[in-house]
Scaffold this motif. Structure first.
Motif, PDB file in Angstrom:
ATOM      1  N   TRP A  29      40.892  35.907  44.884  1.00 37.30           N
ATOM      2  CA  TRP A  29      40.419  37.181  44.361  1.00 37.30           C
ATOM      3  C   TRP A  29      40.689  38.270  45.389  1.00 37.30           C
ATOM      4  O   TRP A  29      40.387  38.105  46.561  1.00 37.30           O
ATOM      5  N   VAL A  30      41.275  39.376  44.931  1.00 38.41           N
ATOM      6  CA  VAL A  30      41.583  40.506  45.811  1.00 38.41           C
ATOM      7  C   VAL A  30      40.888  41.736  45.242  1.00 38.41           C
ATOM      8  O   VAL A  30      41.097  42.106  44.076  1.00 38.41           O
ATOM      9  N   GLY A  31      40.067  42.377  46.071  1.00 34.92           N
ATOM     10  CA  GLY A  31      39.408  43.608  45.666  1.00 34.92           C
ATOM     11  C   GLY A  31      40.326  44.783  45.892  1.00 34.92           C
ATOM     12  O   GLY A  31      40.863  44.982  46.981  1.00 34.92           O
ATOM     13  N   THR A  32      40.537  45.577  44.830  1.00 37.09           N
ATOM     14  CA  THR A  32      41.407  46.749  44.919  1.00 37.09           C
ATOM     15  C   THR A  32      40.596  48.007  44.663  1.00 37.09           C
ATOM     16  O   THR A  32      39.415  47.944  44.353  1.00 37.09           O
ATOM     17  N   ASN A  33      41.229  49.136  44.768  1.00 33.73           N
ATOM     18  CA  ASN A  33      40.567  50.413  44.496  1.00 33.73           C
ATOM     19  C   ASN A  33      40.137  50.534  43.041  1.00 33.73           C
ATOM     20  O   ASN A  33      39.274  51.341  42.716  1.00 33.73           O
ATOM     21  N   GLY A  77      39.302  47.731  40.980  1.00 35.03           N
ATOM     22  CA  GLY A  77      38.647  46.523  40.482  1.00 35.03           C
ATOM     23  C   GLY A  77      39.084  45.311  41.271  1.00 35.03           C
ATOM     24  O   GLY A  77      39.462  45.407  42.438  1.00 35.03           O
ATOM     25  N   ALA A  78      39.075  44.153  40.604  1.00 30.27           N
ATOM     26  CA  ALA A  78      39.443  42.894  41.250  1.00 30.27           C
ATOM     27  C   ALA A  78      40.627  42.277  40.519  1.00 30.27           C
ATOM     28  O   ALA A  78      40.757  42.379  39.300  1.00 30.27           O
ATOM     29  N   THR A  79      41.505  41.619  41.281  1.00 25.82           N
ATOM     30  CA  THR A  79      42.657  40.922  40.725  1.00 25.82           C
ATOM     31  C   THR A  79      42.554  39.457  41.105  1.00 25.82           C
ATOM     32  O   THR A  79      42.266  39.134  42.266  1.00 25.82           O
ATOM     33  N   ALA A  80      42.811  38.580  40.138  1.00 22.00           N
ATOM     34  CA  ALA A  80      42.769  37.136  40.379  1.00 22.00           C
ATOM     35  C   ALA A  80      44.185  36.590  40.400  1.00 22.00           C
ATOM     36  O   ALA A  80      45.020  36.965  39.579  1.00 22.00           O
ATOM     37  N   PHE A  81      44.438  35.677  41.336  1.00 28.33           N
ATOM     38  CA  PHE A  81      45.738  35.021  41.452  1.00 28.33           C
ATOM     39  C   PHE A  81      45.508  33.524  41.545  1.00 28.33           C
ATOM     40  O   PHE A  81      44.743  33.059  42.383  1.00 28.33           O
ATOM     41  N   GLU A  82      46.185  32.768  40.667  1.00 31.30           N
ATOM     42  CA  GLU A  82      46.085  31.315  40.679  1.00 31.30           C
ATOM     43  C   GLU A  82      47.400  30.752  41.196  1.00 31.30           C
ATOM     44  O   GLU A  82      48.380  30.689  40.457  1.00 31.30           O
ATOM     45  N   PRO A  83      47.460  30.330  42.450  1.00 30.31           N
ATOM     46  CA  PRO A  83      48.712  29.870  43.039  1.00 30.31           C
ATOM     47  C   PRO A  83      49.338  28.683  42.309  1.00 30.31           C
ATOM     48  O   PRO A  83      50.545  28.529  42.308  1.00 30.31           O
ATOM     49  N   GLY A  84      48.541  27.846  41.666  1.00 33.70           N
ATOM     50  CA  GLY A  84      49.077  26.679  40.976  1.00 33.70           C
ATOM     51  C   GLY A  84      49.785  26.998  39.678  1.00 33.70           C
ATOM     52  O   GLY A  84      50.562  26.197  39.175  1.00 33.70           O
ATOM     53  N   ASN A  85      49.525  28.159  39.116  1.00 30.35           N
ATOM     54  CA  ASN A  85      50.175  28.519  37.853  1.00 30.35           C
ATOM     55  C   ASN A  85      51.613  28.920  38.100  1.00 30.35           C
ATOM     56  O   ASN A  85      51.937  29.641  39.033  1.00 30.35           O
ATOM     57  N   ASN A  86      52.496  28.464  37.251  1.00 29.68           N
ATOM     58  CA  ASN A  86      53.913  28.781  37.362  1.00 29.68           C
ATOM     59  C   ASN A  86      54.249  29.870  36.343  1.00 29.68           C
ATOM     60  O   ASN A  86      55.112  29.716  35.520  1.00 29.68           O
ATOM     61  N   PHE A  87      53.534  30.981  36.421  1.00 28.28           N
ATOM     62  CA  PHE A  87      53.624  32.018  35.401  1.00 28.28           C
ATOM     63  C   PHE A  87      54.971  32.719  35.353  1.00 28.28           C
ATOM     64  O   PHE A  87      55.368  33.206  34.321  1.00 28.28           O
ATOM     65  N   GLU A  88      55.712  32.765  36.454  1.00 26.60           N
ATOM     66  CA  GLU A  88      56.946  33.542  36.459  1.00 26.60           C
ATOM     67  C   GLU A  88      58.008  32.977  35.526  1.00 26.60           C
ATOM     68  O   GLU A  88      58.857  33.683  35.049  1.00 26.60           O
ATOM     69  N   GLY A 104      41.054  44.999  53.287  1.00 21.89           N
ATOM     70  CA  GLY A 104      41.341  43.778  54.036  1.00 21.89           C
ATOM     71  C   GLY A 104      40.198  42.774  53.996  1.00 21.89           C
ATOM     72  O   GLY A 104      40.419  41.569  54.088  1.00 21.89           O
ATOM     73  N   ASN A 105      38.988  43.233  53.861  1.00 19.71           N
ATOM     74  CA  ASN A 105      37.831  42.336  53.823  1.00 19.71           C
ATOM     75  C   ASN A 105      37.454  41.946  52.399  1.00 19.71           C
ATOM     76  O   ASN A 105      36.423  41.316  52.189  1.00 19.71           O
ATOM     77  N   ALA A 106      38.267  42.316  51.404  1.00 17.13           N
ATOM     78  CA  ALA A 106      37.933  42.057  50.006  1.00 17.13           C
ATOM     79  C   ALA A 106      38.820  40.973  49.420  1.00 17.13           C
ATOM     80  O   ALA A 106      39.284  41.069  48.297  1.00 17.13           O
ATOM     81  N   ILE A 107      39.082  39.919  50.182  1.00 20.46           N
ATOM     82  CA  ILE A 107      39.879  38.788  49.709  1.00 20.46           C
ATOM     83  C   ILE A 107      39.020  37.537  49.805  1.00 20.46           C
ATOM     84  O   ILE A 107      38.403  37.270  50.834  1.00 20.46           O
ATOM     85  N   SER A 149      38.183  31.114  45.794  1.00 21.45           N
ATOM     86  CA  SER A 149      37.078  30.398  45.155  1.00 21.45           C
ATOM     87  C   SER A 149      37.235  28.895  45.358  1.00 21.45           C
ATOM     88  O   SER A 149      38.276  28.423  45.835  1.00 21.45           O
ATOM     89  N   LYS A 150      36.213  28.144  44.995  1.00 21.00           N
ATOM     90  CA  LYS A 150      36.257  26.685  45.123  1.00 21.00           C
ATOM     91  C   LYS A 150      37.354  26.082  44.251  1.00 21.00           C
ATOM     92  O   LYS A 150      37.863  25.011  44.551  1.00 21.00           O
TER      93      LYS A 150
END
Length: 184
Positions: A17-21, A23-34, A5-8, A11-12
């Protein structure tokens, strides 16, 4: 996969960035990847004479016979089991009398599923792929004896194609057109 919960962190640049067991996962909300992902495709029903068949209630080891609601007697069909998700009959063989088959299918996407188009072919009958369509059903009537493979694929609104889904089945000839009858 777990996350802390404290690993979110955002960035500017707006990347989350979400810290998982692992490693780290990056999510860009502006990207329309789906939209750029190809859709999935699945056959949801194999019907005979335009009627849904309760394949799960039939014993694949024994020949069953029953009357459809449209008055057609269905008999002399065989299959080896059912698929996991939609309980489709596997290794289906039909009598020459049961030669009207309908396939229902669906494209599965993350966005704009109403814009998914389909292309299908019945190998063993059709010369090539049909035109793009939004219909999610394909009917084939009065099929002669033979081996067939129904092939369907889906395309999303961005032009990305799914993998092909294939379903093989056969229609047996009448006894008077079998090799052993001709031999006798």
């Amino acid at each position: 996969v777990g996350c802390n919960g404290n690993a979110i962190l955002e960035s500017k640049k707006g990347i989350i960035w979400v810290g998982t067991n692992f490693g780290a996962t990056a999510f860009e909300p502006g990207n329309n990847f789906e939209k750029s992902m190809p859709p999935g495709i699945q056959i949801t029903a194999v019907k005979l004479f335009n009627e849904k068949i309760p394949w799960g209630n039939l014993n694949p080891e024994n020949d069953s016979s029953f009357l459809l609601s449209n008055g057609i007697k269905l008999s002399d069909f065989h299959f080896k089991g059912l698929s996991n998700w939609y309980h489709l009959p596997q290794q289906l063989t039909l009598s020459y009398k049961n030669n009207y088959i309908v396939f229902d299918f669906i494209g599965i996407g993350l966005n704009q599923t109403q814009d998914i188009q389909y292309q299908y072919q019945l190998e063993g009958l059709d010369e090539g792929r049909g035109s793009l369509t939004t219909q999610t059903s394909a009917s084939y009537g009065n099929l002669p004896a033979g081996n067939y493979t129904f092939v369907v694929k889906a395309m999303n609104s961005d032009g990305y194609w799914s993998k092909e889904f294939k379903y093989a089945f056969s229609i047996r000839p009448p006894w008077w057109k079998t090799w052993w009858f001709r031999l006798v």
